[in-house]
Design an enzyme around this catalytic site. Structure first.
Site, PDB file in Angstrom:
ATOM      1  N   CYS A 172       0.523  -1.291   0.347  1.00  0.00           N
ATOM      2  CA  CYS A 172       0.003  -0.416   0.679  1.00  0.00           C
ATOM      3  C   CYS A 172       0.987   1.172  -0.040  1.00  0.00           C
ATOM      4  O   CYS A 172       0.433   2.097  -1.058  1.00  0.00           O
ATOM      5  CB  CYS A 172      -0.659   0.128   0.937  1.00  0.00           C
ATOM      6  SG  CYS A 172      -0.336  -0.313   2.850  1.00  0.00           S
ATOM      7  N   ASP A 367      -7.509   5.801  -2.180  1.00  0.00           N
ATOM      8  CA  ASP A 367      -7.550   4.451  -0.877  1.00  0.00           C
ATOM      9  C   ASP A 367      -6.504   3.422  -2.179  1.00  0.00           C
ATOM     10  O   ASP A 367      -7.653   2.869  -3.285  1.00  0.00           O
ATOM     11  CB  ASP A 367      -8.598   3.678  -0.830  1.00  0.00           C
ATOM     12  CG  ASP A 367      -7.850   2.498   0.323  1.00  0.00           C
ATOM     13  OD1 ASP A 367      -7.521   2.138   0.700  1.00  0.00           O
ATOM     14  OD2 ASP A 367      -9.581   2.035   1.400  1.00  0.00           O
ATOM     15  N   HIS A 369      -6.130   0.296  -1.486  1.00  0.00           N
ATOM     16  CA  HIS A 369      -6.387  -1.018  -0.909  1.00  0.00           C
ATOM     17  C   HIS A 369      -7.150  -2.200  -1.594  1.00  0.00           C
ATOM     18  O   HIS A 369      -7.576  -3.259  -1.283  1.00  0.00           O
ATOM     19  CB  HIS A 369      -7.168  -1.355   1.155  1.00  0.00           C
ATOM     20  CG  HIS A 369      -5.672  -0.588   1.453  1.00  0.00           C
ATOM     21  ND1 HIS A 369      -5.739   0.872   1.934  1.00  0.00           N
ATOM     22  CD2 HIS A 369      -5.069  -1.399   2.235  1.00  0.00           C
ATOM     23  CE1 HIS A 369      -4.646   0.665   2.793  1.00  0.00           C
ATOM     24  NE2 HIS A 369      -3.971   0.056   3.004  1.00  0.00           N
TER      25      HIS A 369
END
Length: 475
Positions: A172, A367, A369
């Site tokens: 990440c 994000d 993820h």
């Protein structure tokens, strides 16, 4: 936040796997956070617990047929439950457990929103989600969805001599950093006002930028090449990495790509300056941006052809112990008002995101993820599907909840832009009540006289501000 726009008249306001099976039974979740960059790898109980559970299932799903029987015999009710979670979006749920309840959209506040140096006025009748064309909220959403998104990918060529074909659960920070650098390239090639077109064919520069971030060794800014360039800073497939090591890895990758390429053929057509305490990043106190060093980097980047070049500034910081010291919050908010803003690499330990905007006490982020299949775009395919590189879902969290280990990015197009940035940064430091994020110095400060010189004011230096060093850690 509402006063940011009025506060500076120069600023424009718009109305408008995972644990890879190379180490199947030997790698444990407790060893991953120890890795490489201690400033971001302070794993929480949640991340450790979930890492252990997921490693069991991941080993099961990736193993050979013979291994599956062995692992299956060891499964229990908890592993089975985790497996069911995985089937319905495991990484999103894991991310939400680490970050806490996620919030989408925008709050009911009518305060200004700042997104990478652009101000959006939100009217009272817009604050509940209405976004008619021509309104500030609509313009903000269009800008947000035009930012480039990099997420976990699966199914790419193995990284180096490992068997990793996915960066799920450990990549990440690399993906967040790719997003920041991608925005810098987008601003450089297409300008800050660029928005993703609604119709094809797309602009070739836009496709070329996405092409460079493909997931293979042949792509300039792939995760493969980032890991290779960052070996000296502890980067390795399967391990988490912190902001400081990530910034240094981009510096190393830029240097590597520059060698042997003509100036007008540079994949990253800008100098990279990591602003830290000293050459090894091991001094405490506010880091110092040295104008002479920036000038030297630009001159070297151009191989003596020009005095100045576009420059990417990366500022890794540690602004507290377990959480950001509240004294730094106003300065962090203010950085988004800089026209040179590229946002912040930050998040929770083991769960990095790319923060791009701010409203009041909340920050908006992209994000990494979500898990997507690998996509390697051809640089000439102007009809390509680029939907996986953009996000319409707006997420936000309180700025005070992020990890104190983070990195801020800025892009300066030319010398005038850099001078403007230095003036803004110096003003911000002077108004920080003794807690500047970083300071600006005309000349390199001397390290020979101890700590006092490391944070002191250089004579005849109009940019410097003396920090007090409160809650600073070693970088």
């Amino acid at each position: 936040m509402k006063g940011f726009c009025e506060k500076d008249g120069d600023l424009k306001c718009s109305s408008k796997t995972i644990v890879d099976t190379t180490s199947r039974s030997t790698e444990s979740s407790s060893s991953e956070p120890e890795a490489r960059d201690s400033k971001f790898c302070k794993s929480s109980l949640w991340s450790g617990l979930f890492a252990s559970a997921f490693s069991v299932f991941e080993t099961y799903s990736e193993s050979s047929a013979g291994e599956k029987k062995l692992v299956h015999s060891k499964t229990n009710g908890w592993t089975a439950a985790v497996k069911r979670v995985v089937a319905v979006g495991s990484m999103r749920k894991l991310h939400d457990c680490v970050w806490g309840p996620g919030k989408t959209g925008i709050s009911s506040s009518t305060s200004d929103i700042w997104l990478l140096g652009v101000c959006y006025k939100i009217l009272s009748d817009e604050s509940y989600g209405d976004a008619d064309a021509g309104t500030g909220l609509h313009a903000f959403k269009q800008d947000f969805s035009s930012r480039l998104l990099m997420t976990y990918r699966k199914g790419f060529d193995a990284i180096g001599d490992t068997n990793f074909t996915s960066d799920v659960r450990w990549g990440c920070m690399l993906r967040s950093s790719q997003m920041l650098v991608a925005q810098a390239l987008l601003f450089h090639q297409l300008g800050r006002s660029w928005r993703k077109p609604l119709q094809k064919p797309y602009d070739q520069q836009y496709i070329k930028i996405l092409h460079q971030f493909g997931d293979s060794k042949s792509m300039a800014f792939s995760i493969h090449n980032l890991l290779q360039a960052g070996k000296a800073y502890g980067l390795a497939a399967g391990s988490w990495v912190g902001p400081y090591a990530m910034c240094r890895s981009w510096e190393a990758l830029s240097r590597c790509k520059r060698e042997g390429a003509e100036l007008d053929q540079q994949s990253l057509p800008m100098a990279v300056y990591v602003v830290s305490g000293d050459g090894d990043g091991e001094r405490g106190g506010a880091p110092v941006l040295c104008i002479e060093d920036a000038s030297k980097l630009c001159f070297e980047f151009s191989r003596g052809q020009f005095d100045w070049m576009p420059i990417l500034l990366l500022v890794p910081l540690v602004l507290g112990l377990d959480k950001v010291n509240p004294r730094y919050i106003p300065s962090l908010q203010a950085t988004f008002t800089f026209p040179q803003s590229l946002g912040i690499l930050g998040g929770k330990p083991g769960a990095s995101t790319y923060i791009v905007g701010v409203q009041d006490e909340n920050v908006f982020y992209l994000d990494p993820h979500d898990v997507q299949s690998v996509v390697n775009l051809s640089r000439d395919d102007l009809e390509a599907d680029t939907s996986s590189y953009h996000c319409d879902t707006i997420r936000y969290i309180p700025l005070g909840s992020i990890d104190p280990s983070l990195a801020i990015g800025f892009y300066c197009r030319d010398k005038d832009d850099f001078d403007n940035f230095c003036l803004r940064a110096s003003k911000l430091a002077s108004e920080s009540n003794g807690a500047p994020l970083f300071t600006v110095s005309q000349k390199q400060v001397s390290h020979s006289d101890g700590l006092a010189d490391t944070v002191g004011v250089q004579e005849d230096d109009s940019f410097d501000v003396m920090p007090d060093g409160d809650d600073w850690q070693l970088l």
